[in-house]
Design a protein around this motif. Structure first.
Motif, PDB file in Angstrom:
ATOM      1  N   ALA A 129       0.815  -1.214   0.000  1.00 43.90           N
ATOM      2  CA  ALA A 129       0.000   0.000   0.000  1.00 43.90           C
ATOM      3  C   ALA A 129       0.848   1.262   0.000  1.00 43.90           C
ATOM      4  O   ALA A 129       0.451   2.288  -0.584  1.00 43.90           O
ATOM      5  CB  ALA A 129      -0.928  -0.011   1.213  1.00 43.90           C
ATOM      6  N   ASP A 130       2.035   1.249   0.627  1.00 42.56           N
ATOM      7  CA  ASP A 130       2.877   2.447   0.669  1.00 42.56           C
ATOM      8  C   ASP A 130       3.833   2.544  -0.512  1.00 42.56           C
ATOM      9  O   ASP A 130       4.696   3.433  -0.560  1.00 42.56           O
ATOM     10  CB  ASP A 130       3.686   2.481   1.972  1.00 42.56           C
ATOM     11  CG  ASP A 130       4.630   1.293   2.103  1.00 42.56           C
ATOM     12  OD1 ASP A 130       4.622   0.408   1.212  1.00 42.56           O
ATOM     13  OD2 ASP A 130       5.366   1.229   3.115  1.00 42.56           O
ATOM     14  N   GLY A 131       3.715   1.638  -1.493  1.00 45.83           N
ATOM     15  CA  GLY A 131       4.573   1.676  -2.678  1.00 45.83           C
ATOM     16  C   GLY A 131       5.788   0.786  -2.579  1.00 45.83           C
ATOM     17  O   GLY A 131       6.472   0.584  -3.599  1.00 45.83           O
ATOM     18  N   THR A 132       6.110   0.254  -1.385  1.00 40.78           N
ATOM     19  CA  THR A 132       7.237  -0.666  -1.256  1.00 40.78           C
ATOM     20  C   THR A 132       6.954  -1.935  -2.060  1.00 40.78           C
ATOM     21  O   THR A 132       5.809  -2.410  -2.124  1.00 40.78           O
ATOM     22  CB  THR A 132       7.461  -1.039   0.226  1.00 40.78           C
ATOM     23  OG1 THR A 132       7.690   0.160   0.966  1.00 40.78           O
ATOM     24  CG2 THR A 132       8.627  -1.982   0.396  1.00 40.78           C
ATOM     25  N   GLU A 133       8.029  -2.500  -2.690  1.00 43.76           N
ATOM     26  CA  GLU A 133       7.868  -3.690  -3.509  1.00 43.76           C
ATOM     27  C   GLU A 133       8.678  -4.863  -2.940  1.00 43.76           C
ATOM     28  O   GLU A 133       9.809  -4.670  -2.457  1.00 43.76           O
ATOM     29  CB  GLU A 133       8.310  -3.432  -4.949  1.00 43.76           C
ATOM     30  CG  GLU A 133       7.396  -2.464  -5.688  1.00 43.76           C
ATOM     31  CD  GLU A 133       7.805  -2.277  -7.139  1.00 43.76           C
ATOM     32  OE1 GLU A 133       7.025  -1.707  -7.912  1.00 43.76           O
ATOM     33  OE2 GLU A 133       8.931  -2.712  -7.514  1.00 43.76           O
ATOM     34  N   ALA A 134       8.107  -6.045  -3.003  1.00 42.59           N
ATOM     35  CA  ALA A 134       8.799  -7.285  -2.650  1.00 42.59           C
ATOM     36  C   ALA A 134       8.967  -8.099  -3.925  1.00 42.59           C
ATOM     37  O   ALA A 134       7.997  -8.329  -4.649  1.00 42.59           O
ATOM     38  CB  ALA A 134       7.999  -8.068  -1.622  1.00 42.59           C
ATOM     39  N   TRP A 135      10.234  -8.499  -4.223  1.00 41.66           N
ATOM     40  CA  TRP A 135      10.528  -9.254  -5.430  1.00 41.66           C
ATOM     41  C   TRP A 135      10.772 -10.716  -5.085  1.00 41.66           C
ATOM     42  O   TRP A 135      11.572 -11.048  -4.195  1.00 41.66           O
ATOM     43  CB  TRP A 135      11.762  -8.679  -6.136  1.00 41.66           C
ATOM     44  CG  TRP A 135      11.530  -7.337  -6.792  1.00 41.66           C
ATOM     45  CD1 TRP A 135      10.525  -6.460  -6.578  1.00 41.66           C
ATOM     46  CD2 TRP A 135      12.368  -6.748  -7.788  1.00 41.66           C
ATOM     47  NE1 TRP A 135      10.660  -5.333  -7.348  1.00 41.66           N
ATOM     48  CE2 TRP A 135      11.797  -5.490  -8.112  1.00 41.66           C
ATOM     49  CE3 TRP A 135      13.544  -7.126  -8.451  1.00 41.66           C
ATOM     50  CZ2 TRP A 135      12.346  -4.627  -9.062  1.00 41.66           C
ATOM     51  CZ3 TRP A 135      14.101  -6.267  -9.396  1.00 41.66           C
ATOM     52  CH2 TRP A 135      13.504  -5.025  -9.693  1.00 41.66           C
ATOM     53  N   TYR A 136      10.089 -11.588  -5.812  1.00 44.91           N
ATOM     54  CA  TYR A 136      10.271 -13.044  -5.690  1.00 44.91           C
ATOM     55  C   TYR A 136      10.890 -13.520  -7.006  1.00 44.91           C
ATOM     56  O   TYR A 136      10.267 -13.386  -8.073  1.00 44.91           O
ATOM     57  CB  TYR A 136       8.936 -13.747  -5.480  1.00 44.91           C
ATOM     58  CG  TYR A 136       8.117 -13.273  -4.293  1.00 44.91           C
ATOM     59  CD1 TYR A 136       8.085 -13.997  -3.106  1.00 44.91           C
ATOM     60  CD2 TYR A 136       7.322 -12.130  -4.371  1.00 44.91           C
ATOM     61  CE1 TYR A 136       7.313 -13.588  -2.023  1.00 44.91           C
ATOM     62  CE2 TYR A 136       6.552 -11.712  -3.305  1.00 44.91           C
ATOM     63  CZ  TYR A 136       6.547 -12.446  -2.128  1.00 44.91           C
ATOM     64  OH  TYR A 136       5.784 -12.023  -1.071  1.00 44.91           O
ATOM     65  N   CYS A 137      12.076 -14.137  -6.922  1.00 41.08           N
ATOM     66  CA  CYS A 137      12.821 -14.432  -8.152  1.00 41.08           C
ATOM     67  C   CYS A 137      13.183 -15.920  -8.259  1.00 41.08           C
ATOM     68  O   CYS A 137      13.168 -16.648  -7.269  1.00 41.08           O
ATOM     69  CB  CYS A 137      14.088 -13.580  -8.219  1.00 41.08           C
ATOM     70  SG  CYS A 137      13.752 -11.811  -8.013  1.00 41.08           S
ATOM     71  N   HIS A 138      13.544 -16.323  -9.524  1.00 39.21           N
ATOM     72  CA  HIS A 138      13.942 -17.700  -9.882  1.00 39.21           C
ATOM     73  C   HIS A 138      12.783 -18.693  -9.698  1.00 39.21           C
ATOM     74  O   HIS A 138      13.001 -19.850  -9.322  1.00 39.21           O
ATOM     75  CB  HIS A 138      15.163 -18.152  -9.067  1.00 39.21           C
ATOM     76  CG  HIS A 138      16.321 -17.222  -9.123  1.00 39.21           C
ATOM     77  ND1 HIS A 138      16.917 -16.809 -10.303  1.00 39.21           N
ATOM     78  CD2 HIS A 138      17.025 -16.607  -8.126  1.00 39.21           C
ATOM     79  CE1 HIS A 138      17.923 -15.999 -10.051  1.00 39.21           C
ATOM     80  NE2 HIS A 138      18.008 -15.843  -8.731  1.00 39.21           N
ATOM     81  N   LEU A 139      11.571 -18.260  -9.973  1.00 44.53           N
ATOM     82  CA  LEU A 139      10.393 -19.104  -9.758  1.00 44.53           C
ATOM     83  C   LEU A 139      10.274 -20.181 -10.841  1.00 44.53           C
ATOM     84  O   LEU A 139      10.806 -20.056 -11.949  1.00 44.53           O
ATOM     85  CB  LEU A 139       9.128 -18.241  -9.762  1.00 44.53           C
ATOM     86  CG  LEU A 139       9.079 -17.108  -8.722  1.00 44.53           C
ATOM     87  CD1 LEU A 139       7.826 -16.270  -8.926  1.00 44.53           C
ATOM     88  CD2 LEU A 139       9.135 -17.673  -7.307  1.00 44.53           C
ATOM     89  N   ARG A 140       9.545 -21.246 -10.476  1.00 47.30           N
ATOM     90  CA  ARG A 140       9.231 -22.296 -11.457  1.00 47.30           C
ATOM     91  C   ARG A 140       7.943 -21.952 -12.202  1.00 47.30           C
ATOM     92  O   ARG A 140       7.855 -22.136 -13.425  1.00 47.30           O
ATOM     93  CB  ARG A 140       9.070 -23.640 -10.755  1.00 47.30           C
ATOM     94  CG  ARG A 140       8.524 -24.751 -11.659  1.00 47.30           C
ATOM     95  CD  ARG A 140       8.220 -26.017 -10.880  1.00 47.30           C
ATOM     96  NE  ARG A 140       9.447 -26.626 -10.399  1.00 47.30           N
ATOM     97  CZ  ARG A 140       9.476 -27.755  -9.692  1.00 47.30           C
ATOM     98  NH1 ARG A 140       8.333 -28.350  -9.346  1.00 47.30           N
ATOM     99  NH2 ARG A 140      10.625 -28.257  -9.299  1.00 47.30           N
TER     100      ARG A 140
ATOM    101  N   PRO B 294      12.426  -0.011  -1.929  1.00 47.13           N
ATOM    102  CA  PRO B 294      11.603   1.103  -1.429  1.00 47.13           C
ATOM    103  C   PRO B 294      10.735   1.694  -2.529  1.00 47.13           C
ATOM    104  O   PRO B 294      10.973   1.494  -3.725  1.00 47.13           O
ATOM    105  CB  PRO B 294      12.643   2.120  -0.938  1.00 47.13           C
ATOM    106  CG  PRO B 294      13.902   1.347  -0.746  1.00 47.13           C
ATOM    107  CD  PRO B 294      13.876   0.265  -1.777  1.00 47.13           C
ATOM    108  N   ALA B 295       9.711   2.437  -2.108  1.00 46.93           N
ATOM    109  CA  ALA B 295       8.823   3.086  -3.064  1.00 46.93           C
ATOM    110  C   ALA B 295       9.592   4.100  -3.894  1.00 46.93           C
ATOM    111  O   ALA B 295      10.529   4.745  -3.419  1.00 46.93           O
ATOM    112  CB  ALA B 295       7.688   3.798  -2.312  1.00 46.93           C
ATOM    113  N   GLY B 296       9.206   4.238  -5.150  1.00 41.94           N
ATOM    114  CA  GLY B 296       9.837   5.222  -6.030  1.00 41.94           C
ATOM    115  C   GLY B 296      11.002   4.655  -6.810  1.00 41.94           C
ATOM    116  O   GLY B 296      11.709   5.418  -7.495  1.00 41.94           O
ATOM    117  N   GLY B 297      11.278   3.344  -6.713  1.00 41.37           N
ATOM    118  CA  GLY B 297      12.341   2.744  -7.516  1.00 41.37           C
ATOM    119  C   GLY B 297      13.724   2.899  -6.936  1.00 41.37           C
ATOM    120  O   GLY B 297      14.704   2.903  -7.690  1.00 41.37           O
ATOM    121  N   GLY B 298      13.877   3.032  -5.624  1.00 43.92           N
ATOM    122  CA  GLY B 298      15.199   3.141  -5.031  1.00 43.92           C
ATOM    123  C   GLY B 298      15.937   1.811  -5.046  1.00 43.92           C
ATOM    124  O   GLY B 298      15.408   0.755  -5.416  1.00 43.92           O
TER     125      GLY B 298
END
Length: 272
Positions: A205-216, A251-255
């Motif tokens: 909701a605050d723009g922070t992103e969580a990345w999940y990588c190398h998925l099947r 972080p939000a904003g692409g940091g």
């Protein structure tokens, strides 16, 4: 002309007449004795009938009383003396039998009343159990682990030949096919990256992103999710040496990415 006089009976005829009269008297006495015996037998039978009638009236009265109590009213009681009078039997034995039957019925009714008391207690227990079952389920967590198994492989900032600079996230060394879950509420999208392979990005909701990588594979490609929802499965796609989940926080904003471990610890979770 004067009538002829009747001949006088002979002695033999007088003896025969006397014997006939004696026989008639004996027969009359035998009949009287038989009637007396029959009356003696019949009188106890009448008394027994009176007792049976009184008991029948008492049983019928109890049945009427139970039906009236079930309907919410109390019928007029039938007394033992009245039952004996109506039966036309001797009062003493009939009244005693009826009173004994009535006393036995009262004792049985009291026993049934006592037996109903534990039933009300058991019903209360059932109600309590129903209230327990109706309680609201526990609230969903606001923050969840990305995989169920704790334990980290490579940590944030580690150096090595697998990365151009430093490791930008934390690795969960779990088997391929392990369920991957949303760490919090948000919206997701999916994409392919040559280094990260198949990846899912959860935007909070605050723009922070969580990345999940190398998925099947993906379970949810896009849309709104809640914390703990299964969204994908662990694999080894992209620049990977084996099945694991690479997890990043941006972080939000692409940091630039930040260490996810303090983010988890701040929210009361320790993935180590």
């Amino acid at each position: 002309m004067a009538p002829e006089a009747a001949p006088r009976p002979t002695r033999a005829e007088l003896r025969v007449a006397a014997r006939e009269q004696s026989r008639a008297q004996r027969r009359g006495a035998a009949k009287a004795a038989t009637r007396t015996a029959l009356l003696r037998v019949a009188l106890p039978s009448v008394a027994a009938l009176g007792v049976a009638a009184a008991a029948a009236v008492t049983v019928q009265g109890e049945a009427d009383q139970q039906r009236a109590e079930a309907a919410g009213r109390i019928p007029e009681q039938t007394t033992a003396a009245g039952a004996a009078d109506n039966a036309g039997a001797p009062h003493t034995e009939a009244a005693q039998a009826a009173q004994q039957a009535l006393a036995a019925g009262d004792a049985a009714q009291a026993s049934r009343g006592d037996a109903r008391q534990p039933l009300s207690a058991s019903q209360g227990g059932a109600d309590s159990a129903g209230q327990t079952a109706d309680q609201a389920p526990p609230e969903r967590p606001k923050i969840s682990m990305p995989v169920a198994l704790h334990g980290l492989g490579e940590t944030f900032g580690a150096a090595g030949t697998h990365w151009a600079k430093r490791h930008t996230g934390i690795d969960f060394p779990v088997d391929g096919g392990t369920a991957v879950m949303a760490v919090t509420d948000g919206t997701i999208r999916t994409q392919w990256n040559p280094s990260y392979g198949y990846m899912t990005i959860l935007k909070m909701a605050d723009g922070t992103e969580a990345w999940y990588c190398h998925l099947r594979s993906y379970k949810i490609r896009k849309g709104t999710v809640k914390a703990g929802d299964v969204i994908a499965y662990v694999g080894s796609s992209g620049n990977s040496t084996g099945p694991h989940l690479h997890f990043e926080i941006r972080p939000a904003g692409g940091g630039a990415p930040v260490d996810p471990l303090p983010w988890f610890l701040t929210h009361g979770l320790d993935p180590r």
